[in-house]
Write a protein that holds these residues in place. Structure first.
Motif, short mmCIF file in Angstrom:
data_model
loop_
_atom_site.label_atom_id
_atom_site.label_comp_id
_atom_site.label_asym_id
_atom_site.label_seq_id
_atom_site.Cartn_x
_atom_site.Cartn_y
_atom_site.Cartn_z
N ALA A 110 10.68 0.03 4.24
CA ALA A 110 11.37 -0.87 4.75
C ALA A 110 10.49 -1.90 5.70
CB ALA A 110 12.66 -0.61 5.25
N GLU A 111 10.08 -1.04 6.86
CA GLU A 111 9.27 -1.84 7.91
C GLU A 111 7.82 -2.40 7.32
OE1 GLU A 111 7.43 -0.96 12.42
OE2 GLU A 111 8.71 0.52 11.38
N ALA A 112 7.25 -1.62 6.41
CA ALA A 112 5.80 -1.83 5.74
C ALA A 112 6.12 -3.07 4.91
CB ALA A 112 5.60 -0.85 5.13
N ALA A 113 7.41 -3.17 4.00
CA ALA A 113 7.53 -4.35 3.34
C ALA A 113 7.86 -5.46 4.23
CB ALA A 113 8.80 -3.95 2.55
N GLY A 167 4.89 -5.11 -2.99
CA GLY A 167 5.26 -3.72 -2.90
C GLY A 167 4.29 -2.50 -2.84
N GLN A 168 3.34 -2.95 -3.60
CA GLN A 168 2.23 -1.87 -3.51
C GLN A 168 1.54 -1.82 -2.27
OE1 GLN A 168 0.23 -3.42 -6.96
NE2 GLN A 168 0.82 -1.82 -8.49
N LEU A 189 0.39 1.03 3.15
CA LEU A 189 0.76 1.10 4.47
C LEU A 189 1.49 2.17 4.71
CD1 LEU A 189 1.88 -2.56 5.57
CD2 LEU A 189 -0.22 -1.21 6.20
N THR A 190 2.51 2.58 3.93
CA THR A 190 3.38 4.09 4.24
C THR A 190 2.00 5.07 4.19
OG1 THR A 190 4.14 4.11 2.08
CG2 THR A 190 5.32 3.02 3.71
N GLU A 191 1.47 5.09 3.30
CA GLU A 191 0.52 6.28 2.86
C GLU A 191 -0.54 6.25 3.98
OE1 GLU A 191 -0.91 5.58 -1.01
OE2 GLU A 191 1.17 5.78 -1.87
N GLU A 192 -1.00 5.35 4.42
CA GLU A 192 -2.13 5.22 5.56
C GLU A 192 -1.58 5.59 6.84
OE1 GLU A 192 -5.88 5.25 6.66
OE2 GLU A 192 -5.26 5.11 4.66
N LEU A 199 -5.86 -3.67 5.05
CA LEU A 199 -5.54 -3.09 3.84
C LEU A 199 -4.65 -3.75 3.19
CD1 LEU A 199 -5.12 -0.32 2.65
CD2 LEU A 199 -3.33 0.48 4.00
N VAL A 200 -3.57 -4.53 3.65
CA VAL A 200 -2.70 -5.50 2.87
C VAL A 200 -3.35 -6.37 2.18
CG1 VAL A 200 -0.62 -6.90 3.20
CG2 VAL A 200 -0.57 -4.89 4.43
N LEU A 201 -4.17 -7.26 2.97
CA LEU A 201 -4.97 -8.21 2.38
C LEU A 201 -5.87 -7.68 1.18
CD1 LEU A 201 -5.57 -11.14 2.28
CD2 LEU A 201 -7.54 -10.72 3.75
#
Length: 85
Positions: free
Chosen positions: A64-67, A49-50, A55-58, A37-39
């Motif tokens: 902060a952890e996702a970033a 940031g997006q 990640l937070t939405e899924e 998803l990140v890639l």
């Protein structure tokens, strides 16, 4: 400069995410669903940031952890020369 795979790196979707293979070095990197998803977000022109927000939405993860996870993945992809940009 937007993030992109190096010309010698090929990607393949799998049941569990994405596999990246560097045809030049023979190295490969297996990304799970969250890494994929990140890639995908980054390769489609999204920012770090997006990608963290996606990640937070899924997944049940704080921003902060996702970033930090996004930054760690980007560092690894750049260190292993899988990506440019």
């Amino acid at each position: 400069m937007a993030l992109k795979l190096r010309p010698t790196v090929f990607e393949a979707e799998t049941e569990y995410g994405i596999v990246l293979l560097d045809g030049e070095s023979g190295r490969y990197f297996d990304l799970n669903e969250s890494g994929a998803l990140v890639l995908r977000t980054l390769l489609s022109g999204g920012t770090a940031g997006q990608a963290a927000q996606a990640l937070t939405e899924e997944y049940a993860v704080e921003l902060a952890e996702a970033a930090q996870d996004v930054e760690d993945l980007l560092t690894h992809l750049r260190t292993t020369r899988m990506v440019e940009g």
